[in-house]
Write a protein that holds these residues in place. Structure first.
Motif, PDB file in Angstrom:
ATOM      1  N   UNK A   1       1.135  -1.045  -0.049  1.00  0.00           N
ATOM      2  CA  UNK A   1      -0.096   0.064   0.103  1.00  0.00           C
ATOM      3  C   UNK A   1       0.652   1.580   0.208  1.00  0.00           C
ATOM      4  N   UNK A   2       1.758   1.280   1.204  1.00  0.00           N
ATOM      5  CA  UNK A   2       2.686   2.496   1.155  1.00  0.00           C
ATOM      6  C   UNK A   2       3.415   2.627  -0.694  1.00  0.00           C
ATOM      7  N   UNK A   3       4.246   1.582  -1.174  1.00  0.00           N
ATOM      8  CA  UNK A   3       4.970   1.897  -2.300  1.00  0.00           C
ATOM      9  C   UNK A   3       3.982   2.072  -3.195  1.00  0.00           C
ATOM     10  N   UNK A   4       2.490   1.892  -3.775  1.00  0.00           N
ATOM     11  CA  UNK A   4       1.517   1.952  -4.867  1.00  0.00           C
ATOM     12  C   UNK A   4       1.156   3.347  -4.516  1.00  0.00           C
ATOM     13  N   UNK A   5       1.327   3.887  -2.785  1.00  0.00           N
ATOM     14  CA  UNK A   5       0.702   5.393  -2.580  1.00  0.00           C
ATOM     15  C   UNK A   5       1.788   6.453  -2.983  1.00  0.00           C
ATOM     16  N   UNK A   6       3.320   5.883  -3.983  1.00  0.00           N
ATOM     17  CA  UNK A   6       3.612   6.747  -4.549  1.00  0.00           C
ATOM     18  C   UNK A   6       2.685   7.271  -5.900  1.00  0.00           C
ATOM     19  N   UNK A   7       2.077   7.206  -6.379  1.00  0.00           N
ATOM     20  CA  UNK A   7       1.376   6.992  -7.404  1.00  0.00           C
ATOM     21  C   UNK A   7       0.899   8.447  -6.909  1.00  0.00           C
ATOM     22  N   UNK A   8       0.408   9.090  -6.055  1.00  0.00           N
ATOM     23  CA  UNK A   8      -0.178  10.277  -5.631  1.00  0.00           C
ATOM     24  C   UNK A   8       0.872  11.343  -5.545  1.00  0.00           C
ATOM     25  N   UNK A   9       1.743  10.820  -5.557  1.00  0.00           N
ATOM     26  CA  UNK A   9       3.472  12.273  -5.775  1.00  0.00           C
ATOM     27  C   UNK A   9       2.647  13.198  -7.507  1.00  0.00           C
ATOM     28  N   UNK A  10       2.776  12.589  -8.036  1.00  0.00           N
ATOM     29  CA  UNK A  10       2.852  12.888  -9.537  1.00  0.00           C
ATOM     30  C   UNK A  10       1.602  14.594  -9.807  1.00  0.00           C
ATOM     31  N   UNK A  11      -0.044  13.898  -9.637  1.00  0.00           N
ATOM     32  CA  UNK A  11      -0.861  14.729  -8.798  1.00  0.00           C
ATOM     33  C   UNK A  11      -0.843  16.048  -7.763  1.00  0.00           C
ATOM     34  N   UNK A  12      -0.381  15.339  -6.897  1.00  0.00           N
ATOM     35  CA  UNK A  12       0.219  16.084  -5.634  1.00  0.00           C
ATOM     36  C   UNK A  12       0.819  17.538  -6.445  1.00  0.00           C
ATOM     37  N   UNK A  13       2.240  16.975  -7.175  1.00  0.00           N
ATOM     38  CA  UNK A  13       2.637  18.046  -7.676  1.00  0.00           C
ATOM     39  C   UNK A  13       2.363  18.404  -8.715  1.00  0.00           C
ATOM     40  N   UNK A  14       1.635  18.154  -9.587  1.00  0.00           N
ATOM     41  CA  UNK A  14       0.907  18.775 -10.345  1.00  0.00           C
ATOM     42  C   UNK A  14      -0.374  19.805 -10.293  1.00  0.00           C
TER      43      UNK A  14
END
Length: 358
Positions: free
Chosen positions: A290-303
């Motif tokens: 779950x923590x590894x897949x949560x890295x996917x949120x970094x892109x939208x948050x950065x954008x």
């Protein structure tokens, strides 16, 4: 940038006052065509000139305006472009042109008075086969002004040098906006690729560079550009542009700059985040995975952070700032969606309908 090799083919010297042929594809430009043509006819260039309009089947009265201007001005000629494809129209206009310098212009652009004079001088000084300047987008208040601001912003179009203004140094370039071209080089590489409907400028200059010719950027050359003026037209334009960039990736692979891959990566991270968020929220995804897949949120948050910074650092009231951020999102995500489609299945018969539909 990808400068030409030192062994670039040598072009013959230009005469002191070379003739110039302007070539312009035209379709549904009733609000812009007269100003565009007037800026060309007013060029401070001592040599002979002609303007060849590749006229598509307009439905807004553009044809009547063009025919009236051609009847009143002997320097204007018309060639038919029945399918409205830009590279075909350009090649048809170039085929009947008479002069050694070819200047591509669009009906949504207006040239500075000294544009041609400086362009010819730069061609002679550098030995370039193709050169371009800087796009200065402008727009009427509302959506078009926000789109123009996005075009001119460092947040807008991914770092293309011709959007950079005076801070961009003169020198070898990847491509040339609204190219000023040597006829000999254009003929040597076969003109514009008629199988493309978008991205033909970049692909043409790519072939020039591969053939050893020099492509040049002169930031003192200025072109005023009037962008799309509605959300729907903007989205359709950028979807089509993205599709054809995806097609160019299929054709040319690694020759495409890395910056073109940033928007599709963002889009894919957004889609993945939408899929993962309910799984995280309901506890289906947990633990290390779950923590590894949560890295996917970094892109939208950065954008999202980028859009906030863009809105905060622009000018105008709250509505202007929000509109600017919205335009950026439409441009980036529409282009990215088109890019993915183009890479996955190719462009096929995709067309830009932003000038033909309301």
């Amino acid at each position: 940038m990808d400068p030409s090799p030192a062994s670039a083919p040598e072009l013959p010297a230009l005469p002191p006052q070379p003739g110039v042929s302007y070539v312009m594809p035209v379709l549904n430009e009733v609000g812009y065509i007269e100003a565009a043509v007037a800026s060309i006819l007013a060029q401070a260039n001592p040599g002979e000139s002609e303007l060849i309009l590749a006229l598509g089947p307009s439905t807004d009265g553009t044809d009547a305006i063009v025919e009236r201007m051609a009847a009143a001005e002997p320097r204007i000629r018309i060639v038919d472009n029945p399918d409205s494809d830009i590279p075909i129209g350009l090649n048809r206009a170039i085929a009947v042109s008479r002069f050694p310098v070819i200047v591509r212009v669009d009906a949504h652009t207006e040239l500075a008075d000294d544009y041609t004079l400086r362009g010819v001088e730069t061609l002679a000084r550098t030995g370039a086969a193709s050169l371009g300047g800087v796009m200065q987008a402008t727009g009427k208040p509302g959506v078009q002004a926000a789109v123009a601001r996005a075009y001119n912003s460092r947040f807008g179009l991914g770092g293309g040098a011709y959007h950079g203004g005076d801070e961009v140094p003169e020198g070898p370039a990847e491509s040339a906006y609204m190219g000023i071209m040597r006829r000999e080089a254009l003929d040597a590489v076969g003109g514009f690729d008629e199988t493309l409907r978008r991205g033909e400028d970049w692909e043409f200059n790519h072939r020039l560079r591969r053939a050893g010719y020099l492509v040049w950027l002169d930031p003192k050359l200025r072109v005023t550009y009037w962008p799309r003026s509605t959300w729907a037209r903007l989205a359709r334009q950028f979807v089509a542009t993205g599709i054809w960039r995806g097609e160019l990736v299929r054709r040319l692979g690694g020759s495409n700059p890395l910056r073109f891959f940033a928007p599709p990566v963002l889009l894919l991270s957004l889609v993945l985040s939408v899929v993962l968020l309910p799984l995280h929220a309901t506890g289906v995804l947990h633990g290390v995975l779950g923590w590894i897949l949560a890295l996917a949120y970094l892109g939208p948050l950065a954008y999202l952070a980028l859009l906030v910074v863009a809105a905060a650092t622009t000018t105008g009231g709250l509505v202007d700032r929000l509109r600017f951020a919205g335009v950026l999102a439409v441009m980036h995500l529409s282009w990215a969606a088109g890019f993915v489609v183009g890479v996955v299945r190719g462009a096929r018969d995709a067309v830009d309908t932003s000038r033909t539909e309301s």
